[in-house]
Scaffold this active site. Structure first.
Site, PDB file in Angstrom:
ATOM      1  N   CYS A 398       1.993   6.068   1.934  1.00 52.13           N
ATOM      2  CA  CYS A 398       1.909   4.548   1.895  1.00 52.13           C
ATOM      3  C   CYS A 398       1.799   3.966   3.481  1.00 52.13           C
ATOM      4  CB  CYS A 398       2.996   3.812   1.008  1.00 52.13           C
ATOM      5  SG  CYS A 398       2.324   2.269   0.735  1.00 52.13           S
ATOM      6  N   HIS A 500       1.975   6.940  -3.903  1.00 50.31           N
ATOM      7  CA  HIS A 500       3.295   7.285  -4.017  1.00 50.31           C
ATOM      8  C   HIS A 500       3.303   8.567  -4.698  1.00 50.31           C
ATOM      9  CE1 HIS A 500       5.377   4.328  -1.789  1.00 50.31           C
ATOM     10  NE2 HIS A 500       4.448   3.735  -1.876  1.00 50.31           N
ATOM     11  N   GLU A 502       5.711  10.527  -5.011  1.00 51.23           N
ATOM     12  CA  GLU A 502       7.217  10.844  -5.620  1.00 51.23           C
ATOM     13  C   GLU A 502       7.518  10.253  -6.926  1.00 51.23           C
ATOM     14  OE1 GLU A 502       7.487   7.261  -3.182  1.00 51.23           O
ATOM     15  OE2 GLU A 502       6.323   8.975  -3.232  1.00 51.23           O
TER      16      GLU A 502
END
Length: 567
Positions: A398, A500, A502
């Protein structure tokens, strides 16, 4: 539908979220379909505007919901896909009731906490519990509900009243209450003390809820006489009292509950013994053993703004962990406060500045996560420059990806004032621009959130100058207008992602971009790519011919499920 309610007593931070996730995993291992609901009693509509320092990270769901980090644990443990409705807050309930009142739905009646708020809570739970989250048709078998906060909190009272009514409504055999409490050990006498749990259960019962199972947090397993005492004073059978004693990592918690037959007690309370099969946690057990046996370290410098609270980057840490276990490396995270790398710190606190740079230079890989605001931005740019110039594996997420572009434009293209319009609206070299769906005046729910496709293309004409200098934009969104993934050529691993990744990482299914970082930092990227069986389209540094390491993940689809905050 069967319901398992997880509550907490005595103090906060006992691990209700991990306990709820572990219960769900065990029930899933017994062949049951499981969904989860997290109740947060705060007045915020969602977690989107809450400071990471105060509440930890904001977890972002596929539908764009900004929710409590516990829902991240649910998704990781159960490999499920939840929605914003799986996170219930006081703000959401009151907003829905007030909206109905304004529309006249209550037909002139006085709107009160009981019954209108409590009924709304029950209706919400019943509705969401029947929505599948595992990709299959039909309602789940069990809904695990976690009540945030601690029994006795004023803000929780409407939920406790509603849940008391709800347990009576669904009836015996359909509702099981697991109360997580603390059994402290006084260092002076070394004795396990039951009084805090006794008082907590007494208060819980006075509020109309009776625990079926006690999960007691302690430094060691409960002694038999302690279990007997708890059973006598809390009116819970001894076989329904389990110990959540300290373990090396949270992957042990499901196994801890399994070994104490907690799932059997829950299945008995829910009349599911005839439907469930024997819990199969073979894969989970093997993965936990690997985790425990790791010795060879891989050091990742986390250059961020919220390094004072590790929960601020919880999903990033979990994604790094999943990748390091897959590479059979022991993860060591070196926390580097971005502002400590800046020149102003060198003048004001030279020792702090030197220590930060020593950590950065000693790392095998560098990760710059997302964030907001301009504090620490220059430090992140310096860390990015160090990784680029010194061939250190790098992953920017990001804001980290945006700053990689800014640093490249400044250092390589010579645009000294290159910047993001977020930090410098009037810059003459705007590398990163504010997106139309964003808002500079409203904070909640204004960003491009959720799971979206990122199509991989190379050499977009609009950024040819940057690409000609060596920084390739290899991923764009479906419109072709937003640059989503960057990669630096002729570098061991230098990747930035606007999304993102993750949030999609799971134990046993690590995010491809994190796997690439850890593999490159460990010197085993070639081996990992060969093992993936996709060497034909994937280069040494993870992205080539328009196909990123995202192809290794996401069920073989040639796109990245870019779940998260698109800023």
């Amino acid at each position: 539908m069967k319901y398992v309610l997880v509550t907490g007593g005595v103090v906060s931070g006992l691990g209700k979220g991990v306990t709820a996730s572990s219960i769900g995993l065990l029930l899933q291992a017994c062949g049951l379909r499981v969904t989860s609901i997290k109740i947060d009693p705060y007045l915020n509509t969602d977690a989107g505007t809450m400071s990471p320092f105060e509440h930890g990270e904001v977890f972002v769901l596929d539908d764009g919901g900004e929710v409590d980090l516990d829902l991240g644990n649910y998704e990781r443990f159960l490999d499920s896909t939840l929605t914003r409705d799986n996170n219930l807050t006081t703000g959401k309930i009151y907003q829905s009731v007030i909206d109905k009142e304004r529309k006249g739905d209550y037909l002139g009646r006085t709107v009160q906490v009981v019954p209108h708020i409590t009924d709304a809570i029950q209706e919400w739970i019943e509705r969401v519990a029947n929505v599948p989250v595992d990709g299959k048709e039909g309602p789940p078998d069990v809904c695990v509900i976690e009540l945030g906060g601690t029994i006795g909190d004023i803000e929780s009272m409407p939920f406790i009243e509603a849940l008391g009514q709800f347990s009576y409504k669904v009836g015996p055999g359909n509702f099981c209450l697991v109360h997580v409490s603390l059994v402290p050990v006084l260092s002076v006498v070394g004795e396990q003390k039951t009084k805090p749990t006794q008082h907590s259960v007494r208060e819980l019962r006075s509020l109309g809820l009776t625990p079926n199972i006690l999960a007691c947090r302690s430094t060691k397993a409960l002694e038999d006489n302690v279990k007997t005492k708890l059973s006598q004073f809390c009116h819970v059978p001894e076989e329904n009292i389990v110990t959540l004693y300290d373990v090396p990592n949270i992957w042990h918690v499901p196994l801890l509950l399994r070994d104490q037959k907690a799932h059997g007690a829950i299945l008995k309370e829910l009349n599911l013994l005839g439907k469930a099969v024997e819990a199969d946690v073979t894969e989970w057990t093997e993965r936990t053993k690997i985790y425990d046996s790791l010795q060879d370290p891989v050091r990742i410098a986390m250059v961020g703004k919220y390094t004072g609270l590790t929960d601020s980057y919880l999903s990033v840490l979990k994604a790094l962990l999943h990748a390091s276990v897959a590479c059979h490396k022991k993860l060591v995270v070196e926390w580097v406060a971005a502002s400590d790398l800046e020149e102003i710190t060198a003048h004001e606190a030279p020792d702090v500045h030197k220590a930060a740079w020593d950590l950065l230079k000693g790392a095998d890989g560098i990760l710059v996560p997302g964030g907001f605001g301009d504090r620490g931005v220059q430090g992140k740019i310096l860390a990015t420059k160090y990784a680029r110039e010194n061939q250190v594996p790098f992953l920017g997420i990001c804001l980290g990806m945006q700053l990689a572009v800014v640093e490249f434009a400044r250092s390589i293209l010579g645009y000294k004032d290159a910047n993001s319009t977020e930090f410098e609206p009037k810059t003459s070299s705007p590398c990163v621009i504010f997106m139309p769906e964003g808002s500079t005046t409203h904070m909640g729910g204004t960003m491009r959130l959720g799971s979206r496709r990122t199509h991989f293309q190379v050499n977009p004409d609009m950024i040819s100058e940057i690409e000609n200098a060596g920084l390739s934009f290899v991923g764009k969104d479906g419109t072709g207008r937003r640059m989503e993934i960057v990669e630096l050529q002729n570098h061991p691993y230098f990747v930035g992602a606007q999304f993102h990744p993750e949030f999609k990482s799971r134990p046993g299914k690590p995010s491809a971009l994190f796997l690439g970082l850890i593999a490159a930092a460990s010197g085993c990227l070639d081996a990992v790519l060969q093992a993936s069986g996709k060497m034909n389209n994937v280069s040494i540094n993870g992205v080539a011919n328009g196909t990123a390491m995202g192809k290794v993940y996401q069920n073989g689809n040639v796109y990245s499920n870019g779940n998260g905050l698109h800023h």
